[in-house]
Enzyme design. Structure first.
Site, PDB file in Angstrom:
ATOM      1  N   SER A 199       0.840  -1.195   0.000  1.00 18.06           N
ATOM      2  CA  SER A 199       0.000   0.000   0.000  1.00 18.06           C
ATOM      3  C   SER A 199       0.884   1.258   0.000  1.00 18.06           C
ATOM      4  O   SER A 199       1.692   1.438  -0.906  1.00 18.06           O
ATOM      5  CB  SER A 199      -0.965  -0.038   1.180  1.00 18.06           C
ATOM      6  OG  SER A 199      -1.974   0.931   1.048  1.00 18.06           O
ATOM      7  N   GLU A 326      -8.898  -3.946  -5.447  1.00 18.58           N
ATOM      8  CA  GLU A 326      -8.138  -2.995  -4.644  1.00 18.58           C
ATOM      9  C   GLU A 326      -8.987  -1.839  -4.112  1.00 18.58           C
ATOM     10  O   GLU A 326      -8.754  -1.330  -3.016  1.00 18.58           O
ATOM     11  CB  GLU A 326      -6.979  -2.413  -5.464  1.00 18.58           C
ATOM     12  CG  GLU A 326      -5.858  -3.384  -5.778  1.00 18.58           C
ATOM     13  CD  GLU A 326      -4.924  -3.610  -4.590  1.00 18.58           C
ATOM     14  OE1 GLU A 326      -5.230  -3.126  -3.490  1.00 18.58           O
ATOM     15  OE2 GLU A 326      -3.900  -4.275  -4.774  1.00 18.58           O
TER      16      GLU A 326
END
Length: 504
Positions: A199, A326
């Site tokens: 991330s 995502e």
């Protein structure tokens, strides 16, 4: 085991269950407090005696999640104490090495950079012993902390003049230089360093790949790995949005009337700035983070997509993995914004023409929520991964698809202490060992475990193929090489084309 770093001596502790020696809470930079708040990291002071490295470091001061379901409760002060989690004196790292006695020499090194939207996260959450166990004691692991939120990513002209823009990235860079200087004392090879993050940690990896226009000297790593590359809008440090953000911090910290606003912020109590940090984060558009890297003109000189298109990268090779879905967790699943309006909120510099193009690209991809999920996931995570892959001639792409395959769901399949939901040993070994093989050989096909069931990877440029890690409906392992959807590829090219508007 005692390691002498010159400025301090640290004694590690042996974990017999995992056959790993841990050095927890090793200081790599001076405390960024007082006059050093908002400044670039400095060398730590000399500390006499032996420091027992058996305690996890305190996390850096963080803010609340801007898409947390507890937003209203935070506003009402019901969980206000959580705002104050962490400390400014947090520039520590953890080192994990295999075995108990003298370090094995010349091992490849993984430097892990945690995620959290550049606003949260810490080293203790990521046990390096998990990676060492997956490698069969073939690697050394370093887990790094860095300044978060406004403490690490406050933009603006005043910061350029009197502080350090992208201080959180500079912390990471400082830690990477620490690794080059000291990791051999722990058995690691400084010429075999691979940086890895998830991330915002993967976004940080991207930043180091493009740092100094891909010409960082000395070289700090030989390869990079990204899990869910995060690339939000990255504006110039003195853009209208950056200046507005700085001014809002100044205003909320009651520094607006000061002759020198940066000095006022430096003298403010940590609790005050932490509250400002959280309040501003909660006011952000759902699922977005405001205190993120900027184009600072020195460390980061251009928009990331521009540097990547020019092929100016640090590192020889890349392994990049995304999750199938995502964007979903960053989208208000009750949103009534259509694709055009949603993209305009997500990227405030988009014009009406670009918003219409977004609507055209996504009109056939479900209802408004499903379109928003796709826009967020592709524009911020999946497509930046493509841009990275395209910049490296030696690159491999993977996809974690085990349902529901949301953002961050892959973490527990390499940091297995987190507890993966699909506990099939073949899948766990195949997925985690792909990363480890790449660390060791820069090639996920160079298996060190003959029982690894992963098929042969192909380099990304040979056909834009990815290795998909999934399971069947009857709980069997399903790992296969697949081509990417052409519609996705085209949408990514669109996002690349409007990078000047999205700030990417």
């Amino acid at each position: 085991m005692i390691i002498d770093l010159g400025y301090a001596r640290y004694q590690g502790t042996f974990d017999s269950r995992n056959n790993v020696t841990n050095f927890l809470g090793v200081r790599y930079a001076s405390a960024p407090v007082g006059n050093l708040r908002f400044s670039a990291p400095r060398q730590p002071a000399i500390t006499p005696g032996i420091q027992l490295a058996d305690t996890q470091p305190s996390s850096c001061t963080s803010s609340r999640n801007p898409f947390s379901t507890a937003r209203a409760s935070i506003r009402e002060g019901q969980i206000e104490t959580s705002v104050m989690k962490g400390t400014e004196d947090c520039l520590f790292l953890n080192v994990h090495i295999p075995g108990e006695s003298r370090p094995i020499e010349g091992l490849p090194v993984i430097v892990w950079i945690h995620g959290g939207g550049y606003s949260a996260g810490s080293a203790p959450a990521y046990p390096g012993s998990d990676l060492i166990r997956a490698s069969g004691n073939r690697v050394v692991v370093v887990v790094v902390q860095y300044r978060l939120g406004l403490f690490g990513f406050l933009p603006g002209t005043k910061m350029k003049e009197g502080g350090a823009l992208n201080a959180g990235l500079l912390d990471q860079d400082f830690a990477l230089r620490w690794v080059q200087t000291h990791i051999s004392k722990f058995g690691g090879d400084p010429e075999k360093v691979v940086i890895w993050g998830e991330s915002a940690g993967a976004g940080s990896v991207l930043q180091h790949v493009i740092a100094n226009d891909g010409n960082t000297d000395p070289k700090l790593f030989r390869a990079a790995m990204t899990s869910s590359t995060y690339l939000p809008s990255q504006y110039a440090y003195n853009s209208r949005i950056s200046e507005a953000l700085y001014n809002e911090v100044v205003s909320q910290a009651n520094c607006a009337e000061s002759i020198n606003t940066l000095d006022c912020l430096r003298s403010a109590r940590t609790e005050v700035l932490a509250t400002v940090n959280t309040n501003i984060s909660l006011d952000a558009f759902y699922g977005t983070f405001l205190f993120v890297p900027v184009i600072d003109g020195s460390f980061i000189t251009q928009r990331p997509t521009e540097v990547l298109k020019q092929g100016k990268v640090n590192g020889e090779a890349l392994l990049a993995v995304v999750n199938t879905n995502e964007g979903d967790m960053f989208v208000d699943q009750k949103t009534d914004l259509d694709a055009a309006r949603y993209s305009g909120q997500l990227f405030p510099e988009l014009g009406m023409e670009q918003e219409r193009e977004v609507a055209e690209k996504y009109e056939s991809l479900g209802n408004s929520v499903e379109q928003a999920n796709r826009i967020m996931g592709e524009a911020i995570f999946t497509c930046p991964t493509y841009f990275l892959l395209d910049a490296f001639p030696n690159a491999y792409k993977g996809e974690f698809a085990i349902p529901p395959a949301l953002h961050s769901h892959d973490i527990s399949y390499y940091f297995t202490s987190w507890g993966p939901t699909f506990k099939n040993p073949d899948l766990l070994a195949a997925f985690s060992q792909s990363f480890i093989s790449f660390v060791i050989s820069l090639d996920p096909n160079a298996k060190f475990d003959s029982t690894n069931v992963t098929p042969q990877w192909r380099k990304f440029r040979e056909g834009q193929e990815k290795m998909v890690f999934n399971r069947t409906e009857n709980e069997k392992v399903d790992i296969r090489l697949m081509s990417d959807d052409r519609g996705l590829v085209e949408r990514c090219r669109f996002w690349e084309s409007v990078g000047a508007f999205t700030g990417q």
